[in-house]
Design a protein around this motif. Structure first.
Motif, short mmCIF file in Angstrom:
data_model
loop_
_atom_site.label_atom_id
_atom_site.label_comp_id
_atom_site.label_asym_id
_atom_site.label_seq_id
_atom_site.Cartn_x
_atom_site.Cartn_y
_atom_site.Cartn_z
N GLN A 110 0.84 -1.19 0.00
CA GLN A 110 0.00 0.00 0.00
C GLN A 110 0.88 1.26 0.00
O GLN A 110 2.01 1.21 0.48
N PRO A 111 0.42 2.34 -0.53
CA PRO A 111 -0.86 2.56 -1.21
C PRO A 111 -0.83 2.01 -2.63
O PRO A 111 0.20 2.04 -3.28
N ASN A 112 -1.99 1.52 -3.10
CA ASN A 112 -2.02 0.95 -4.45
C ASN A 112 -3.08 1.56 -5.36
O ASN A 112 -3.21 1.18 -6.51
N ASN A 113 -3.88 2.50 -4.82
CA ASN A 113 -4.87 3.20 -5.62
C ASN A 113 -5.77 2.22 -6.38
O ASN A 113 -6.01 2.38 -7.58
N TYR A 114 -6.30 1.23 -5.69
CA TYR A 114 -7.14 0.22 -6.31
C TYR A 114 -8.34 0.87 -7.00
O TYR A 114 -9.01 1.74 -6.45
N ALA A 115 -8.57 0.47 -8.24
CA ALA A 115 -9.66 0.99 -9.08
C ALA A 115 -9.49 2.47 -9.39
O ALA A 115 -10.41 3.11 -9.92
N GLY A 116 -8.30 3.04 -9.10
CA GLY A 116 -8.01 4.41 -9.48
C GLY A 116 -8.70 5.47 -8.65
O GLY A 116 -8.71 6.64 -9.02
N GLU A 122 -6.58 5.40 5.88
CA GLU A 122 -7.22 4.84 7.06
C GLU A 122 -6.21 4.00 7.83
O GLU A 122 -5.20 3.55 7.27
N LEU A 123 -6.49 3.79 9.11
CA LEU A 123 -5.69 2.90 9.94
C LEU A 123 -6.43 1.58 10.04
O LEU A 123 -7.57 1.52 10.49
N TRP A 124 -5.76 0.50 9.58
CA TRP A 124 -6.32 -0.85 9.69
C TRP A 124 -5.98 -1.39 11.08
O TRP A 124 -5.11 -2.22 11.24
N ASN A 132 -3.71 2.11 5.14
CA ASN A 132 -4.18 1.67 3.84
C ASN A 132 -4.80 2.86 3.10
O ASN A 132 -5.35 3.76 3.73
N ASP A 133 -4.67 2.88 1.78
CA ASP A 133 -5.40 3.88 1.00
C ASP A 133 -6.73 3.28 0.58
O ASP A 133 -6.84 2.10 0.28
N VAL A 134 -7.76 4.12 0.57
CA VAL A 134 -9.11 3.63 0.32
C VAL A 134 -9.92 4.78 -0.27
O VAL A 134 -9.54 5.95 -0.16
N VAL A 199 -10.39 3.12 11.02
CA VAL A 199 -10.67 4.53 11.33
C VAL A 199 -9.98 5.45 10.32
O VAL A 199 -8.90 5.16 9.81
N TRP A 200 -10.65 6.58 10.04
CA TRP A 200 -10.04 7.62 9.24
C TRP A 200 -8.94 8.32 10.03
O TRP A 200 -9.11 8.62 11.22
N ILE A 201 -7.83 8.60 9.37
CA ILE A 201 -6.83 9.52 9.87
C ILE A 201 -6.75 10.68 8.87
O ILE A 201 -7.44 10.67 7.85
N GLY A 202 -5.91 11.67 9.15
CA GLY A 202 -5.92 12.90 8.34
C GLY A 202 -5.15 12.84 7.04
O GLY A 202 -4.96 13.87 6.39
#
Length: 389
Positions: A110-116, A122-124, A132-134, A199-202
């Motif tokens: 990660q980050p892999n920008n899945y589906a662009g 976020e914190l897994w 993780n990028d989401v 959870v979201w982080i900044g």
């Protein structure tokens, strides 16, 4: 035209037509020779300013006009930088020490920008205790930064599920901001606050322009961007709408040439017998300057801070008028020049003998000096210090 690329003998022979349409301070240039995005960027930087940055619907029209009857797509400067374009919602530079704004703790791969479309962090916490990028549209709990206590950051978990933008707004309205994580101890603190939750982080990112512009204008086709691995952006030459594309495919491209604004308030702030001090308003940190006089050119960098540019020209001749011209420079392109005249100081000594007796009054001495200035053709405004004994 033939372009020699760095590293080896890579030749691009451009046989297509290059057209140029001016819009304001920016001139767009369509190059009808297919290259991959990286090589198109290199050509634009070598021969123009950069790949096209688009900041408005008027720019979209100007780009489309460069291509005349051409159809298909062309590269522009927008692209994904998956590693280096991440930033924190809390953008106060004083909050971050050395290296703290760039601390990262991504999960492997990660980050892999899945589906662009993965632009938020976020914190897994539940499984991996990593980031993780989401997609920013997902609903998550969030962790807000609630200020410092005894020199340490404090955090609070928000249970309400929100998308990233809504979570950011809530944190800013009720605390300080979404959580920034500056180092490993703070990462451990946020993990404990998060508990067994996603959870979201900044952390968030945007696609970036090749020239570093902060333009937020977007003109996507429907359902774009849409694909993992397609990290460069092309514009339709017919509709002007954008799509993400594989950076390795070969497309024609649009470059731009930026013409910087001329300098303002160019003036002389002082002189002596052998030097003149010049000053003008700074444009920004990306604009440098060229000072031209007596057939010479001097490159001048913009100073740090917000003050004016000051430059002293030395080794001049006394009692001489000079013409100085200054140009703003962006890349290899210069603005129109702004000129002023300045005169170095005159130093003349007159010794006058009188055959008649008596003492001249101060008024008579001043009148005599004025006659001498006129006789020797000296500009009256250049005589700034008069000493009569």
């Amino acid at each position: 035209m033939v372009y020699l690329m760095e590293r080896g003998l890579v030749l691009f022979v451009l046989t297509g037509v290059i057209t140029n349409v001016g819009f304001g301070q920016t001139h767009y240039n369509f190059v009808n020779t297919p290259l991959n995005w990286t090589n198109a960027q290199r050509v634009c930087r070598d021969d123009f300013t950069d790949l096209a940055t688009i900041q408005s619907a008027a720019d979209v029209d100007a780009v489309g006009n460069t291509a005349s009857s051409d159809t298909g797509k062309a590269w522009i400067g927008l692209h994904d930088d998956l590693q280096n374009s991440w930033m924190w919602s809390l953008n106060d530079s004083s909050f971050y020490g050395e290296g703290e704004a760039t601390y990262r703790n991504w999960y492997s791969g990660q980050p892999n920008n899945y589906a662009g479309r993965e632009n938020c962090g976020e914190l897994w916490s539940l499984y991996y205790d990593k980031w993780n990028d989401v997609s920013c549209s997902y609903n998550r709990r969030s962790v807000c930064f609630s200020g410092t206590l005894n020199g340490k950051a404090t955090f609070v978990r928000i249970e309400t599920l929100r998308n990233w933008t809504e979570a950011q707004r809530f944190c800013r309205e009720n605390y300080v901001d979404l959580a920034s994580i500056r180092n490993e101890p703070e990462h451990e603190m946020v993990k404990r606050v998060a508990g067994d939750n996603f959870v979201w982080i900044g952390l968030y990112r945007r696609k970036v322009w090749s020239d570093g512009s902060d333009s937020l204008y977007r003109n996507w086709e429907n359902n774009q961007p849409n694909t993992t691995g397609e990290t460069c952006v092309a514009s339709s030459l017919e509709s002007g709408l954008w799509s993400d594309e594989d950076c390795s495919i070969q497309l024609p491209f649009v470059c731009y040439t930026a013409t910087p604004a001329p300098v303002e308030d160019f003036r002389s702030t002082g002189q002596n017998q052998t030097s003149v001090t010049l000053q003008w308003n700074k444009v920004n940190n990306n604009i440098s300057f060229i000072l031209q006089f007596n057939g010479t050119e001097t490159n001048i960098r913009a100073p740090d801070g917000d003050g004016p540019v000051t430059h002293t020209v030395s080794s001049l001749s006394a009692a001489t008028e000079y013409t100085f011209t200054v140009f703003s420079v962006f890349g290899s392109v210069r603005s129109g020049g702004v000129s002023i005249n300045a005169v170095t100081d005159y130093v003349y000594r007159f010794k006058v003998s009188f055959s008649s007796g008596g003492e001249l009054s101060q008024h008579e001495k001043e009148a005599l000096l004025d006659q001498l200035i006129e006789k020797y053709g000296l500009p009256p405004q250049s005589v700034r210090n008069r000493s009569i004994t």
